[in-house]
Design an enzyme around this catalytic site. Sequence first.
Site, PDB file in Angstrom:
ATOM      1  N   LYS A 176     113.876  48.682 -14.537  1.00  0.00           N
ATOM      2  CA  LYS A 176     114.196  49.884 -15.326  1.00  0.00           C
ATOM      3  C   LYS A 176     114.528  49.429 -16.750  1.00  0.00           C
ATOM      4  O   LYS A 176     115.624  48.963 -17.041  1.00  0.00           O
ATOM      5  CB  LYS A 176     115.406  50.593 -14.689  1.00  0.00           C
ATOM      6  CG  LYS A 176     115.439  52.100 -14.849  1.00  0.00           C
ATOM      7  CD  LYS A 176     115.479  52.577 -16.267  1.00  0.00           C
ATOM      8  CE  LYS A 176     116.847  52.363 -16.879  1.00  0.00           C
ATOM      9  NZ  LYS A 176     116.878  52.644 -18.337  1.00  0.00           N
TER      10      LYS A 176
ATOM     11  N   GLU B  26     124.984  40.175 -16.979  1.00  0.00           N
ATOM     12  CA  GLU B  26     125.083  39.504 -18.284  1.00  0.00           C
ATOM     13  C   GLU B  26     125.466  40.584 -19.284  1.00  0.00           C
ATOM     14  O   GLU B  26     124.663  41.460 -19.587  1.00  0.00           O
ATOM     15  CB  GLU B  26     123.741  38.862 -18.672  1.00  0.00           C
ATOM     16  CG  GLU B  26     123.268  37.780 -17.714  1.00  0.00           C
ATOM     17  CD  GLU B  26     124.150  36.545 -17.683  1.00  0.00           C
ATOM     18  OE1 GLU B  26     125.044  36.418 -18.550  1.00  0.00           O
ATOM     19  OE2 GLU B  26     123.947  35.716 -16.781  1.00  0.00           O
TER      20      GLU B  26
ATOM     21  N   CYS C 195     123.649  39.215 -28.215  1.00  0.00           N
ATOM     22  CA  CYS C 195     124.886  39.142 -27.421  1.00  0.00           C
ATOM     23  C   CYS C 195     125.624  37.839 -27.641  1.00  0.00           C
ATOM     24  O   CYS C 195     126.835  37.793 -27.538  1.00  0.00           O
ATOM     25  CB  CYS C 195     124.554  39.322 -25.947  1.00  0.00           C
ATOM     26  SG  CYS C 195     123.348  38.119 -25.366  1.00  0.00           S
TER      27      CYS C 195
ATOM     28  N   GLU D 288     132.437  44.708 -29.915  1.00  0.00           N
ATOM     29  CA  GLU D 288     131.128  44.132 -30.234  1.00  0.00           C
ATOM     30  C   GLU D 288     130.493  45.000 -31.329  1.00  0.00           C
ATOM     31  O   GLU D 288     130.381  46.211 -31.172  1.00  0.00           O
ATOM     32  CB  GLU D 288     130.276  44.183 -28.957  1.00  0.00           C
ATOM     33  CG  GLU D 288     129.069  43.325 -28.995  1.00  0.00           C
ATOM     34  CD  GLU D 288     128.344  43.317 -27.657  1.00  0.00           C
ATOM     35  OE1 GLU D 288     128.371  44.345 -26.934  1.00  0.00           O
ATOM     36  OE2 GLU D 288     127.721  42.296 -27.343  1.00  0.00           O
TER      37      GLU D 288
HETATM   38  P1  NAD Z   1     123.545  49.545 -22.179  1.00  0.00           P
HETATM   39  O1  NAD Z   1     124.566  49.006 -21.232  1.00  0.00           O
HETATM   40  O2  NAD Z   1     123.843  50.802 -22.893  1.00  0.00           O
HETATM   41  O3  NAD Z   1     122.155  49.784 -21.421  1.00  0.00           O
HETATM   42  C1  NAD Z   1     121.509  48.758 -20.714  1.00  0.00           C
HETATM   43  C2  NAD Z   1     120.657  49.374 -19.633  1.00  0.00           C
HETATM   44  O4  NAD Z   1     121.498  50.031 -18.672  1.00  0.00           O
HETATM   45  C3  NAD Z   1     119.650  50.415 -20.096  1.00  0.00           C
HETATM   46  O5  NAD Z   1     118.436  50.202 -19.407  1.00  0.00           O
HETATM   47  C4  NAD Z   1     120.297  51.717 -19.672  1.00  0.00           C
HETATM   48  O6  NAD Z   1     119.361  52.731 -19.429  1.00  0.00           O
HETATM   49  C5  NAD Z   1     120.972  51.320 -18.393  1.00  0.00           C
HETATM   50  N1  NAD Z   1     122.083  52.177 -17.963  1.00  0.00           N
HETATM   51  C6  NAD Z   1     122.881  52.965 -18.736  1.00  0.00           C
HETATM   52  N2  NAD Z   1     123.821  53.555 -17.969  1.00  0.00           N
HETATM   53  C7  NAD Z   1     123.625  53.127 -16.710  1.00  0.00           C
HETATM   54  C8  NAD Z   1     124.297  53.351 -15.464  1.00  0.00           C
HETATM   55  N3  NAD Z   1     125.363  54.145 -15.372  1.00  0.00           N
HETATM   56  N4  NAD Z   1     123.842  52.726 -14.364  1.00  0.00           N
HETATM   57  C9  NAD Z   1     122.787  51.900 -14.430  1.00  0.00           C
HETATM   58  N5  NAD Z   1     122.101  51.643 -15.576  1.00  0.00           N
HETATM   59  C10 NAD Z   1     122.529  52.253 -16.706  1.00  0.00           C
HETATM   60  O7  NAD Z   1     123.244  48.342 -23.203  1.00  0.00           O
HETATM   61  P2  NAD Z   1     122.294  48.372 -24.477  1.00  0.00           P
HETATM   62  O8  NAD Z   1     122.980  49.157 -25.544  1.00  0.00           O
HETATM   63  O9  NAD Z   1     120.918  48.731 -24.071  1.00  0.00           O
HETATM   64  O10 NAD Z   1     122.279  46.805 -24.876  1.00  0.00           O
HETATM   65  C11 NAD Z   1     123.221  46.207 -25.681  1.00  0.00           C
HETATM   66  C12 NAD Z   1     124.264  45.474 -24.832  1.00  0.00           C
HETATM   67  O11 NAD Z   1     123.618  44.463 -24.045  1.00  0.00           O
HETATM   68  C13 NAD Z   1     125.266  44.722 -25.671  1.00  0.00           C
HETATM   69  O12 NAD Z   1     126.556  44.922 -25.136  1.00  0.00           O
HETATM   70  C14 NAD Z   1     124.856  43.258 -25.513  1.00  0.00           C
HETATM   71  O13 NAD Z   1     125.887  42.322 -25.690  1.00  0.00           O
HETATM   72  C15 NAD Z   1     124.345  43.249 -24.123  1.00  0.00           C
HETATM   73  N6  NAD Z   1     123.470  42.087 -23.912  1.00  0.00           N
HETATM   74  C16 NAD Z   1     123.958  41.043 -23.169  1.00  0.00           C
HETATM   75  C17 NAD Z   1     123.176  39.908 -22.978  1.00  0.00           C
HETATM   76  C18 NAD Z   1     123.680  38.751 -22.166  1.00  0.00           C
HETATM   77  O14 NAD Z   1     122.889  37.887 -21.811  1.00  0.00           O
HETATM   78  N7  NAD Z   1     124.961  38.703 -21.841  1.00  0.00           N
HETATM   79  C19 NAD Z   1     121.894  39.852 -23.539  1.00  0.00           C
HETATM   80  C20 NAD Z   1     121.428  40.931 -24.276  1.00  0.00           C
HETATM   81  C21 NAD Z   1     122.237  42.061 -24.447  1.00  0.00           C
END
Ligand code: NAD
Length: 498
Positions: free
Chosen positions: A189, A265, A299, A398
């Site tokens: 997804k 992650e 991240c 962040e």
């Molecule tokens: P997000 O958490 O808003 O969304 C990530 C994914 O989760 C999307 O596909 C979204 O549709 C889905 N999602 C949203 N609500 C959900 C729920 N209730 N249940 C299941 N899935 C759901 O994150 P984002 O804004 O897309 O990405 C940025 C974040 O990702 C930042 O916090 C960044 O630090 C983190 N990130 C972490 C790493 C790592 O390796 N630790 C790498 C890249 C990004």
Amino acid sequence: MTTVETESGVLAGDERMLIDGELQLTSSGATFEVIHPASEEVAGQATDGTVDDMGRAVAAARRAFDETDWSRDLEFRHHCLTQLHEALERNKERLRRILITEVGCPVTVSGSQIESPIEEVKHWADHGKNFEYLVDTGVHPTQLGPARRKIHYEPVGVVGAITPWNVPFYLNIAETVPALMAGNTVVLKPAQLTPWSGSEYGRIVAEETDIPAGVFNVVVSNANEVGAALSADPRVDMITFTGSTATGRAILAAGAPTVKKTLLELGGKSAHIVLDDADFNACLPLAAMMACVMSGQSCILPSRILLPRSRYEEGLEILKTMMEGFPVGDPWTPGNMQGPQISKTQRQKVLGLIRSGIDSGARLVTGGGVPENLPVGYYTQPTLLADVDPDSQVAQDEIFGPVLTVTPYDTDDDAVAIANNTIYGLSGEVSSGDVDRAFAIATRMRTGNVTINGKSHFGITSPFGGTKQSGLGYRNGEEGYKEYLEAKTIGMPDTAAP
Ligand code: NAD
């Protein structure tokens, strides 16, 4: 296949999802727009999948795991993933244009988001082929006599992979390819802002590989409920997730009733401790560059710079000079190294956090707004905030923008305490003229990974994961592959015994 090419280089990906081997649109016909962040124009449409579509994808993955030989046929999996590597290589330039269209990633720095993950497919195919799935641990004494024990590594089952938008193609690959090679079936997804990086991957699997129907599925949607449905579905054995800590918590809670294996992650707020003996002219320009490349949407970015008070103004001057000269602009123009934020909302969030920093007493050294020469597109000026209170919001949340916060410290102990003053624990950095001194500091940082003097901790053969609220489990390395396997210990008579 629906593709729209325009003169600007913008390229729309395939609108269709992949469910049970068929490329398809959602039955309602609903779509959502994909905006090119450098022009603010609609680049095209993605199909808006539903909870029902997700249910069909999970059913297909369940059937493919339970009723086909995918989980047991290692040679076939190696064949399919080798094919996938070759197919991605053929589609490389198309994937790059989709990445730039969706994210606004500058073409100059797109290699780590396109070439690297494609290489990783080959790595995982070969790693998985050579992995020792049966390990004889020898004979163990027990109260009922000696027992030989063997560990059989087996796939977990149906894996739900949920990815964010910041490095979409890379993470789509990183979350799904080791899972597939280990013998799992997968439902991916992708994030709402980057649906095509997922749907193109699905198209390539369907049209250019022998991966059987149901083994790999992609459900594209504009609704968070669809990811939530995947993470709560009892037919799913494991969730692998990259994204925000807030969503990670929701996914853990959704998986609790079925005690789902969960690999997370999450977010980061990493610190860079610059020791008083560091080579400022080497480490600080690099620190400023890392803050701006990817528009700060990384991240692992060490976005909190901790400078020794004795060399504070000297350090600020170097950071300021680098940030003011940084090449920001159209991601399609070679040479530009910082593009726009991915969306208007994200830029508003970044500008809001900068404002909150200033309101809480931080000094704006440079940047802080929208570049005057880039009124169109979601661009943000490289921004340097000094005198940042370590407890303030801008030091705790962040930012995900091209922003560095700088805080002075007096002793090494103070620096470690400030670095650890966060709910996150993803990465960190130490710069020093003395590598042993830097190493000792690195071991005191409560974080999953540390870079010393610019030598990166990140790579496919090294485990990567967050501590504290930055995650659970590992990607990459042997640890990362084993996340997608269960270790079944089988005790048996010691047939070699007399
Ligand atoms: P997000 O958490 O808003 O969304 C990530 C994914 O989760 C999307 O596909 C979204 O549709 C889905 N999602 C949203 N609500 C959900 C729920 N209730 N249940 C299941 N899935 C759901 O994150 P984002 O804004 O897309 O990405 C940025 C974040 O990702 C930042 O916090 C960044 O630090 C983190 N990130 C972490 C790493 C790592 O390796 N630790 C790498 C890249 C990004």
